[in-house]
Design a protein around this motif. Structure first.
Motif, PDB file in Angstrom:
ATOM      1  N   PHE A 191       0.841  -1.193   0.000  1.00 14.76           N
ATOM      2  CA  PHE A 191       0.000   0.000   0.000  1.00 14.76           C
ATOM      3  C   PHE A 191       0.878   1.246   0.000  1.00 14.76           C
ATOM      4  O   PHE A 191       1.985   1.244   0.529  1.00 14.76           O
ATOM      5  CB  PHE A 191      -0.862   0.060   1.270  1.00 14.76           C
ATOM      6  CG  PHE A 191      -1.876  -1.034   1.396  1.00 14.76           C
ATOM      7  CD1 PHE A 191      -3.156  -0.866   0.901  1.00 14.76           C
ATOM      8  CD2 PHE A 191      -1.555  -2.225   2.032  1.00 14.76           C
ATOM      9  CE1 PHE A 191      -4.107  -1.873   1.027  1.00 14.76           C
ATOM     10  CE2 PHE A 191      -2.491  -3.231   2.165  1.00 14.76           C
ATOM     11  CZ  PHE A 191      -3.767  -3.056   1.669  1.00 14.76           C
ATOM     12  N   ASN A 226      -0.030   5.568   0.587  1.00 17.10           N
ATOM     13  CA  ASN A 226      -1.027   6.625   0.767  1.00 17.10           C
ATOM     14  C   ASN A 226      -2.440   6.065   0.809  1.00 17.10           C
ATOM     15  O   ASN A 226      -3.363   6.628   0.227  1.00 17.10           O
ATOM     16  CB  ASN A 226      -0.904   7.684  -0.329  1.00 17.10           C
ATOM     17  CG  ASN A 226       0.415   8.412  -0.261  1.00 17.10           C
ATOM     18  OD1 ASN A 226       0.961   8.637   0.822  1.00 17.10           O
ATOM     19  ND2 ASN A 226       0.958   8.761  -1.404  1.00 17.10           N
ATOM     20  N   ARG A 266      -3.577   3.505  -0.597  1.00 11.68           N
ATOM     21  CA  ARG A 266      -3.966   2.835  -1.841  1.00 11.68           C
ATOM     22  C   ARG A 266      -3.228   1.506  -1.966  1.00 11.68           C
ATOM     23  O   ARG A 266      -2.036   1.428  -1.691  1.00 11.68           O
ATOM     24  CB  ARG A 266      -3.615   3.690  -3.047  1.00 11.68           C
ATOM     25  CG  ARG A 266      -4.377   4.975  -3.111  1.00 11.68           C
ATOM     26  CD  ARG A 266      -3.873   5.784  -4.267  1.00 11.68           C
ATOM     27  NE  ARG A 266      -4.796   6.857  -4.591  1.00 11.68           N
ATOM     28  CZ  ARG A 266      -4.698   7.598  -5.664  1.00 11.68           C
ATOM     29  NH1 ARG A 266      -3.707   7.411  -6.513  1.00 11.68           N
ATOM     30  NH2 ARG A 266      -5.572   8.540  -5.901  1.00 11.68           N
ATOM     31  N   GLN A 267      -3.934   0.505  -2.425  1.00 14.60           N
ATOM     32  CA  GLN A 267      -3.310  -0.789  -2.661  1.00 14.60           C
ATOM     33  C   GLN A 267      -2.563  -0.730  -3.980  1.00 14.60           C
ATOM     34  O   GLN A 267      -3.149  -0.467  -5.023  1.00 14.60           O
ATOM     35  CB  GLN A 267      -4.370  -1.882  -2.712  1.00 14.60           C
ATOM     36  CG  GLN A 267      -3.793  -3.263  -2.880  1.00 14.60           C
ATOM     37  CD  GLN A 267      -4.867  -4.327  -2.901  1.00 14.60           C
ATOM     38  OE1 GLN A 267      -6.038  -4.046  -2.674  1.00 14.60           O
ATOM     39  NE2 GLN A 267      -4.471  -5.551  -3.170  1.00 14.60           N
ATOM     40  N   GLU A 279       2.064   5.817 -11.189  1.00 17.52           N
ATOM     41  CA  GLU A 279       0.849   6.318 -10.555  1.00 17.52           C
ATOM     42  C   GLU A 279      -0.414   5.809 -11.248  1.00 17.52           C
ATOM     43  O   GLU A 279      -1.398   5.493 -10.593  1.00 17.52           O
ATOM     44  CB  GLU A 279       0.855   7.853 -10.533  1.00 17.52           C
ATOM     45  CG  GLU A 279      -0.318   8.470  -9.788  1.00 17.52           C
ATOM     46  CD  GLU A 279      -0.349   8.134  -8.303  1.00 17.52           C
ATOM     47  OE1 GLU A 279      -1.454   8.046  -7.748  1.00 17.52           O
ATOM     48  OE2 GLU A 279       0.714   7.962  -7.698  1.00 17.52           O
ATOM     49  N   VAL A 317      -1.633   2.496  -9.890  1.00 11.29           N
ATOM     50  CA  VAL A 317      -1.992   2.404  -8.483  1.00 11.29           C
ATOM     51  C   VAL A 317      -3.507   2.320  -8.371  1.00 11.29           C
ATOM     52  O   VAL A 317      -4.227   3.094  -8.985  1.00 11.29           O
ATOM     53  CB  VAL A 317      -1.461   3.634  -7.707  1.00 11.29           C
ATOM     54  CG1 VAL A 317      -1.971   3.615  -6.277  1.00 11.29           C
ATOM     55  CG2 VAL A 317       0.054   3.658  -7.738  1.00 11.29           C
ATOM     56  N   LEU A 318      -3.974   1.356  -7.596  1.00  9.21           N
ATOM     57  CA  LEU A 318      -5.404   1.233  -7.376  1.00  9.21           C
ATOM     58  C   LEU A 318      -5.868   2.312  -6.415  1.00  9.21           C
ATOM     59  O   LEU A 318      -5.232   2.561  -5.398  1.00  9.21           O
ATOM     60  CB  LEU A 318      -5.734  -0.139  -6.774  1.00  9.21           C
ATOM     61  CG  LEU A 318      -5.432  -1.356  -7.624  1.00  9.21           C
ATOM     62  CD1 LEU A 318      -5.710  -2.620  -6.820  1.00  9.21           C
ATOM     63  CD2 LEU A 318      -6.264  -1.351  -8.885  1.00  9.21           C
ATOM     64  N   SER A 319      -6.958   2.948  -6.718  1.00 13.65           N
ATOM     65  CA  SER A 319      -7.514   3.927  -5.788  1.00 13.65           C
ATOM     66  C   SER A 319      -8.256   3.176  -4.695  1.00 13.65           C
ATOM     67  O   SER A 319      -8.528   1.979  -4.815  1.00 13.65           O
ATOM     68  CB  SER A 319      -8.477   4.867  -6.506  1.00 13.65           C
ATOM     69  OG  SER A 319      -9.647   4.169  -6.862  1.00 13.65           O
ATOM     70  N   VAL A 320      -8.616   3.881  -3.638  1.00 10.61           N
ATOM     71  CA  VAL A 320      -9.357   3.256  -2.553  1.00 10.61           C
ATOM     72  C   VAL A 320     -10.662   2.677  -3.091  1.00 10.61           C
ATOM     73  O   VAL A 320     -11.064   1.578  -2.722  1.00 10.61           O
ATOM     74  CB  VAL A 320      -9.611   4.263  -1.410  1.00 10.61           C
ATOM     75  CG1 VAL A 320     -10.556   3.680  -0.378  1.00 10.61           C
ATOM     76  CG2 VAL A 320      -8.292   4.636  -0.761  1.00 10.61           C
ATOM     77  N   ASP A 343     -11.175   1.508  -6.108  1.00 10.84           N
ATOM     78  CA  ASP A 343     -10.825   0.298  -6.842  1.00 10.84           C
ATOM     79  C   ASP A 343     -10.585  -0.859  -5.891  1.00 10.84           C
ATOM     80  O   ASP A 343     -10.999  -1.983  -6.137  1.00 10.84           O
ATOM     81  CB  ASP A 343      -9.568   0.496  -7.687  1.00 10.84           C
ATOM     82  CG  ASP A 343      -9.761   1.467  -8.832  1.00 10.84           C
ATOM     83  OD1 ASP A 343     -10.912   1.623  -9.283  1.00 10.84           O
ATOM     84  OD2 ASP A 343      -8.758   2.063  -9.264  1.00 10.84           O
ATOM     85  N   VAL A 344      -9.892  -0.583  -4.792  1.00  8.82           N
ATOM     86  CA  VAL A 344      -9.621  -1.629  -3.809  1.00  8.82           C
ATOM     87  C   VAL A 344     -10.931  -2.151  -3.257  1.00  8.82           C
ATOM     88  O   VAL A 344     -11.130  -3.347  -3.100  1.00  8.82           O
ATOM     89  CB  VAL A 344      -8.718  -1.103  -2.672  1.00  8.82           C
ATOM     90  CG1 VAL A 344      -8.614  -2.124  -1.551  1.00  8.82           C
ATOM     91  CG2 VAL A 344      -7.349  -0.766  -3.204  1.00  8.82           C
TER      92      VAL A 344
END
Length: 130
Positions: free
Chosen positions: A84, A86, A88-89, A110, A113-116, A118-119
């Protein structure tokens, strides 16, 4: 060698760590009885010493099954690492070997990076829950 460090076993504990750091967070899912997990234990502890700019957390699958399930980790795919940044996973590595763990590159573009949100969609992990 017994695993040392910071342990998490619930989503609430993981959310707390993620909410209060801007460091890269590496969560190691393991069991005490798995030979594969025992093989990378030393590398995990050494990585924590070599990388003070990252936070290393360990999750024993015998105590963290619900949290692991939310991250799509189960006893069939450990040892596993979930990374993770920030809140984000970034990514998940399952059935990881010691060699793979030592070669992991934590620099993810960037756009990958999966957003919250998306997770939450991918693994039903609600990081914003209080």
């Amino acid at each position: 060698m017994e695993l040392t460090g910071t342990f998490v076993s619930t989503l609430a504990e993981l959310r707390e760590f993620l909410a209060h750091t801007d460091k890269l967070v590496i969560v190691y899912f393991y069991t005490e009885w798995s030979p594969a997990c025992r093989r990378i234990r030393f590398e995990f502890m050494q990585a924590e010493l070599r990388n003070p700019d990252a936070m290393y957390l360990a999750a024993n699958m015998d105590k963290a099954k619900a949290m692991a399930a939310k991250l799509d980790i189960n006893l069939d795919n450990i040892p596993a690492i979930v990374v993770f940044k920030n809140g984000r996973q970034l990514y998940t590595a399952t059935l990881i070997t010691a060699q793979e763990f030592n070669k992991m590159d934590y620099s993810v573009p960037e756009e990958e990076v999966l957003s919250v949100s998306d997770v939450t969609e991918v693994s039903n992990l609600d990081l914003q829950k209080t």
